[in-house]
Design a protein around this motif. Sequence first.
Motif, PDB file in Angstrom:
ATOM      1  N   LYS A  51       0.844  -1.197   0.000  1.00 36.18           N
ATOM      2  CA  LYS A  51       0.000   0.000   0.000  1.00 36.18           C
ATOM      3  C   LYS A  51       0.873   1.238   0.000  1.00 36.18           C
ATOM      4  O   LYS A  51       2.024   1.200   0.417  1.00 36.18           O
ATOM      5  CB  LYS A  51      -0.873   0.043   1.260  1.00 36.18           C
ATOM      6  N   LYS A  53       0.840   4.955   1.622  1.00 41.05           N
ATOM      7  CA  LYS A  53       0.203   5.797   2.635  1.00 41.05           C
ATOM      8  C   LYS A  53       0.816   7.189   2.565  1.00 41.05           C
ATOM      9  O   LYS A  53       2.011   7.341   2.319  1.00 41.05           O
ATOM     10  CB  LYS A  53       0.420   5.212   4.030  1.00 41.05           C
ATOM     11  N   VAL A  64      -5.711  11.021   3.463  1.00 37.32           N
ATOM     12  CA  VAL A  64      -6.419  10.056   2.615  1.00 37.32           C
ATOM     13  C   VAL A  64      -6.606  10.698   1.254  1.00 37.32           C
ATOM     14  O   VAL A  64      -7.078  11.828   1.138  1.00 37.32           O
ATOM     15  CB  VAL A  64      -7.775   9.694   3.245  1.00 37.32           C
ATOM     16  N   VAL A  65      -6.248   9.970   0.198  1.00 38.43           N
ATOM     17  CA  VAL A  65      -6.384  10.462  -1.169  1.00 38.43           C
ATOM     18  C   VAL A  65      -7.585   9.783  -1.792  1.00 38.43           C
ATOM     19  O   VAL A  65      -7.681   8.552  -1.833  1.00 38.43           O
ATOM     20  CB  VAL A  65      -5.117  10.141  -1.983  1.00 38.43           C
ATOM     21  N   TYR A  66      -8.540  10.590  -2.256  1.00 35.81           N
ATOM     22  CA  TYR A  66      -9.713  10.055  -2.933  1.00 35.81           C
ATOM     23  C   TYR A  66      -9.499  10.124  -4.435  1.00 35.81           C
ATOM     24  O   TYR A  66      -9.054  11.140  -4.959  1.00 35.81           O
ATOM     25  CB  TYR A  66     -10.964  10.851  -2.553  1.00 35.81           C
ATOM     26  N   PRO A  67      -9.804   9.023  -5.169  1.00 37.66           N
ATOM     27  CA  PRO A  67      -9.579   9.032  -6.627  1.00 37.66           C
ATOM     28  C   PRO A  67     -10.537   9.923  -7.369  1.00 37.66           C
ATOM     29  O   PRO A  67     -11.553  10.291  -6.990  1.00 37.66           O
ATOM     30  CB  PRO A  67      -9.790   7.584  -7.037  1.00 37.66           C
TER      31      PRO A  67
END
Length: 67
Positions: A51, A53, A64-67
């Motif tokens: 992963k 992070k 947190v990265v949102y697509p």
Amino acid sequence: MCIVFLCDEEERVLGTQQAPGSCPYCGGIVQAMDVESQWRFCFLPLCFKTKRKYFCTMCSRRLVVYP
């Protein structure tokens, strides 16, 4: 009759690098960390996952990265 489950998760850092952008909370530098996690059941490896992070170097928040 007694049943005992022995589960363990081990995480290992593969590498770190600077990510583009800045922290939305404090404006600090964002760092990307590649982590390999390994689940074990009774000392037998079950699965491996890699992963990426993201966290801020100034305020130490996990981002947190949102697509």
